[in-house]
Design a protein around this motif. Structure first.
Motif, short mmCIF file in Angstrom:
data_model
loop_
_atom_site.label_atom_id
_atom_site.label_comp_id
_atom_site.label_asym_id
_atom_site.label_seq_id
_atom_site.Cartn_x
_atom_site.Cartn_y
_atom_site.Cartn_z
N HIS A 1 -7.17 -8.47 4.73
CA HIS A 1 -6.83 -9.07 6.02
C HIS A 1 -5.69 -8.30 6.71
CE1 HIS A 1 -9.53 -12.41 5.85
NE2 HIS A 1 -9.05 -12.85 4.71
N LYS A 2 -4.75 -7.84 5.91
CA LYS A 2 -3.64 -7.08 6.47
C LYS A 2 -4.14 -5.79 7.10
CE LYS A 2 0.65 -4.76 5.10
NZ LYS A 2 1.55 -4.43 3.95
N LYS A 3 -5.06 -5.09 6.39
CA LYS A 3 -5.60 -3.84 6.90
C LYS A 3 -6.40 -4.07 8.18
CE LYS A 3 -6.45 0.57 6.71
NZ LYS A 3 -5.37 1.56 6.94
N LEU A 4 -7.18 -5.17 8.21
CA LEU A 4 -7.96 -5.48 9.40
C LEU A 4 -7.06 -5.77 10.60
CD1 LEU A 4 -10.80 -7.71 7.89
CD2 LEU A 4 -11.00 -5.37 8.74
N GLU B 1 1.02 -8.11 -8.56
CA GLU B 1 0.02 -7.41 -7.76
C GLU B 1 -0.33 -8.23 -6.52
OE1 GLU B 1 -0.22 -8.00 -10.90
OE2 GLU B 1 -0.36 -6.08 -11.95
N PRO B 2 -0.46 -7.58 -5.37
CA PRO B 2 -0.81 -8.33 -4.15
C PRO B 2 -2.26 -8.80 -4.21
CG PRO B 2 -0.78 -5.97 -3.71
CD PRO B 2 -0.23 -6.16 -5.10
N SER B 3 -2.55 -9.89 -3.53
CA SER B 3 -3.91 -10.41 -3.47
C SER B 3 -4.81 -9.43 -2.73
CB SER B 3 -3.92 -11.77 -2.77
OG SER B 3 -5.23 -12.15 -2.44
N MET B 4 -6.00 -9.18 -3.29
CA MET B 4 -6.93 -8.25 -2.65
C MET B 4 -7.34 -8.76 -1.27
SD MET B 4 -10.58 -6.79 -4.05
CE MET B 4 -9.76 -6.00 -5.44
N LEU B 5 -7.62 -10.06 -1.16
CA LEU B 5 -8.01 -10.62 0.13
C LEU B 5 -6.89 -10.48 1.16
CD1 LEU B 5 -9.95 -13.85 -0.90
CD2 LEU B 5 -10.89 -11.73 0.03
#
Length: 233
Positions: A69-72, A61-65
């Protein structure tokens, strides 16, 4: 006692005790041996508990943080982030400049006046930290026996030019001893125009407390009671 047996017993003294009555060696576990056995058992148990029971796979699973940051970064790259900031600033300014109107309050259709008795009955005895009684349970207290309400409260709708004009006249006649309170409209605009603080009854808590259903309305002290005048604009 046989010397050979004594010599043999001395070599095993940590673990053997000679039984002089029976003439045979009697085996006893020393404290050191018992402690070592206990520690070994605990270590074995712990090691067993930490063994893998089933197959172990890496966390995929990818890290939530990292995802946040990717979405931002994506929003910044497309300019969406700047648009969100501008919308937030505009919405905040709008809510301050023109708050939501108080519900269930209308422009006065028929003038009326009524009184409010602020007398309060103490449900419990109130004491000071050193135990002195201030108020006994069941005592009735009227705050106006102890204080004077020097300012009048004037509630009005800032969107109605007639009410704004009447409010200005009342403030002048009372020589400023009036607290202007909007139930709708733009309080900051009036504050700038009149060069005096204009308030807003956020959520309508005051009009509910005074039972006001129509504006403009003036609330002031009348003897030991409060009087409310709902006036025609």
């Amino acid at each position: 006692m046989d010397q050979g047996r004594c010599n043999q017993g001395q070599g095993l003294r940590p673990f053997l005790v000679w039984n002089s009555v029976q003439g045979t060696p009697r085996m006893l576990a020393s404290r050191a041996f018992a402690s070592a056995a206990t520690i070994f058992a605990l270590m074995s148990s712990t090691a067993y508990a930490m063994e893998s029971i089933g197959p172990v796979n890496p966390i995929e699973e990818p890290s939530m943080l990292e995802e946040i940051h990717k979405k931002l970064r994506e929003l910044e790259a497309t300019g969406e982030m700047e648009r969100f900031k501008e919308e937030f600033v505009e919405n905040t300014k709008r809510s301050v400049e023109e708050p939501p109107p108080v519900q269930n309050v209308i422009t006065t259709r028929e003038a009326r006046s009524y009184h409010i008795d602020p007398t309060w009955t103490a449900p419990n005895t109130i004491t000071t930290p050193d135990g002195k009684h201030v108020v006994q349970a069941g005592d009735s207290i009227n705050p106006l026996d102890y204080i004077t309400w020097s300012r009048k409260f004037l509630f009005f709708d800032g969107r109605d030019s007639r009410q704004v004009e009447l409010a200005a006249q009342i403030i002048t006649a009372e020589k400023g001893a009036v607290r202007a309170i909007l139930v709708a409209g733009r309080p900051l605009d009036l504050t700038r125009t009149w060069k005096r603080q204009v308030y807003f009854d956020q959520g309508g808590s005051l009009v509910r407390k005074f039972g006001i259903r129509q504006v403009p309305a003036l609330v002031y002290q009348d003897g030991k009671k409060l009087r409310v005048d709902e006036m025609l604009p």
